[in-house]
Design an enzyme around this catalytic site. Structure first.
Site, mmCIF file in Angstrom:
data_model
loop_
_atom_site.group_PDB
_atom_site.id
_atom_site.type_symbol
_atom_site.label_atom_id
_atom_site.label_comp_id
_atom_site.label_asym_id
_atom_site.label_seq_id
_atom_site.Cartn_x
_atom_site.Cartn_y
_atom_site.Cartn_z
ATOM 1 N N LYS A 155 0.831 -1.206 0.000
ATOM 2 C CA LYS A 155 0.000 0.000 0.000
ATOM 3 C C LYS A 155 0.868 1.261 0.000
ATOM 4 C CE LYS A 155 -2.130 -0.991 3.888
ATOM 5 N NZ LYS A 155 -1.533 -2.295 4.257
ATOM 6 N N ARG A 164 -9.693 1.114 8.764
ATOM 7 C CA ARG A 164 -9.298 -0.250 9.080
ATOM 8 C C ARG A 164 -10.390 -1.007 9.813
ATOM 9 N NH1 ARG A 164 -3.509 0.783 9.139
ATOM 10 N NH2 ARG A 164 -2.234 -1.033 9.565
ATOM 11 N N ARG A 187 11.986 -5.526 5.325
ATOM 12 C CA ARG A 187 11.687 -4.166 4.886
ATOM 13 C C ARG A 187 12.443 -3.109 5.700
ATOM 14 N NH1 ARG A 187 5.374 -2.636 4.585
ATOM 15 N NH2 ARG A 187 5.254 -2.817 6.843
ATOM 16 N N ARG A 202 10.957 -0.683 11.076
ATOM 17 C CA ARG A 202 9.834 -0.511 11.988
ATOM 18 C C ARG A 202 9.895 -1.543 13.099
ATOM 19 N NH1 ARG A 202 4.458 0.230 8.365
ATOM 20 N NH2 ARG A 202 3.637 -0.873 10.173
ATOM 21 N N ARG A 238 -0.847 -8.227 13.623
ATOM 22 C CA ARG A 238 -1.346 -7.291 12.603
ATOM 23 C C ARG A 238 -2.209 -8.024 11.575
ATOM 24 N NH1 ARG A 238 4.223 -5.065 10.847
ATOM 25 N NH2 ARG A 238 3.135 -3.723 9.363
HETATM 26 P P1 AMP Z 1 0.572 0.915 9.182
HETATM 27 O O1 AMP Z 1 1.761 1.762 8.924
HETATM 28 O O2 AMP Z 1 -0.622 1.331 8.348
HETATM 29 O O3 AMP Z 1 0.866 -0.554 9.055
HETATM 30 O O4 AMP Z 1 0.138 1.169 10.698
HETATM 31 C C1 AMP Z 1 1.012 0.871 11.770
HETATM 32 C C2 AMP Z 1 0.245 0.744 13.069
HETATM 33 O O5 AMP Z 1 -0.421 1.972 13.370
HETATM 34 C C3 AMP Z 1 -0.868 -0.298 13.066
HETATM 35 O O6 AMP Z 1 -0.399 -1.608 13.341
HETATM 36 C C4 AMP Z 1 -1.757 0.235 14.180
HETATM 37 O O7 AMP Z 1 -1.190 0.004 15.458
HETATM 38 C C5 AMP Z 1 -1.700 1.736 13.934
HETATM 39 N N1 AMP Z 1 -2.721 2.174 12.951
HETATM 40 C C6 AMP Z 1 -2.487 2.763 11.741
HETATM 41 N N2 AMP Z 1 -3.632 3.061 11.115
HETATM 42 C C7 AMP Z 1 -4.636 2.649 11.939
HETATM 43 C C8 AMP Z 1 -6.057 2.668 11.848
HETATM 44 N N3 AMP Z 1 -6.677 3.164 10.760
HETATM 45 N N4 AMP Z 1 -6.765 2.154 12.881
HETATM 46 C C9 AMP Z 1 -6.163 1.661 13.977
HETATM 47 N N5 AMP Z 1 -4.829 1.595 14.128
HETATM 48 C C10 AMP Z 1 -4.054 2.089 13.117
#
Ligand code: AMP
Length: 217
Positions: A14, A89, A128, A162, A173
């Site tokens: 993404k 999400r 990554r 990360r 996740r």
């Molecule tokens: P990402 O970079 O999109 O994988 O997000 C990293 C982390 O941020 C996720 O594992 C969640 O802990 C938090 N997070 C990001 N976006 C959301 C969302 N829309 N709803 C809830 N938690 C989020």
């Protein structure tokens, strides 16, 4: 340009595809993950509140992420199109986004599902890393630094991994994805917004499929 959502499990690509759309089509990427990581890095009260959940791969509350999106949307509103990356999400977030867009007189044009096999996600995510300066995304095996040291894009040597890109957090996740996020695929299908693309193809091919779905060159 359209306003779109990119949806897919962690490691689907993404962020990579969002960055391509930003570069080539002047769109604006709104990534709640990036916003939360920035809050965490700044040590703000919000960052402190979400740090543990994020590091363990758990979702933060709908209220927090919706507030972040609402704040960012005003600045992004008049851009060449908004890419929602990692938001919504949950079904609650999807409803909130619908309300927010309506309030601001904006349309959601398309939801792009990036489909991948679960088996490849562990490999993709665990290799990554990103450039700490410009955010370019790399992978130990499939996309290493050209000279092994400097970012191909900006020349920085400051690379980051990360904390939630490890096998344990990835399992959490993925579970959150299937439990909370994957129902959105049916939700947007029913709203006639969904297009699915094959995320296992090469980055350029995935990008071409997305452009085709969005009818942009
Ligand atoms: P990402 O970079 O999109 O994988 O997000 C990293 C982390 O941020 C996720 O594992 C969640 O802990 C938090 N997070 C990001 N976006 C959301 C969302 N829309 N709803 C809830 N938690 C989020």
């Amino acid at each position: 340009m359209p306003n779109i959502i990119l949806i897919g499990p962690p490691g689907a690509g993404k962020g990579t595809q969002a960055k391509i759309l930003v570069e080539k089509h002047n769109m604006v990427q709104l990534s709640t993950g990036d916003m939360l990581r920035a809050a965490k890095a700044s040590g703000s009260p919000l960052g402190k509140e979400v740090a543990e959940l994020m590091d363990n791969g758990k979702l933060v509350s709908d209220e927090i992420v919706t507030r972040l999106i609402a704040e960012a949307l005003d600045a992004a509103k008049d851009s060449g199109g908004v890419i929602f990356d990692g938001y919504p999400r949950t079904l609650v977030q999807a409803d909130s986004l619908g309300e927010l867009l309506e309030e601001k007189g904006m349309e959601l044009d398309q939801v792009i599902e990036i489909r991948v096999d679960d088996e490849i996600l562990v490999e993709r995510v665990s290799g990554r890393f990103t450039c700490g300066n410009c955010g370019a995304v790399y992978h130990d095996k499939t996309h290493p630094l050209k000279d092994g040291e400097h970012c191909d894009v900006c020349g920085s040597t400051e690379m980051k991994r990360r904390p939630d890109d490890n096998a344990e957090a990835l399992r959490t996740r993925l579970l959150a994805y299937y439990k909370e996020t994957s129902p959105l695929i049916g939700y947007y299908y029913a709203k006639k917004k969904l297009v699915s693309v094959d995320g296992l193809a090469e980055i350029d091919q995935v990008s071409a499929s997305i452009n085709k779905a969005l009818k942009i060159g």
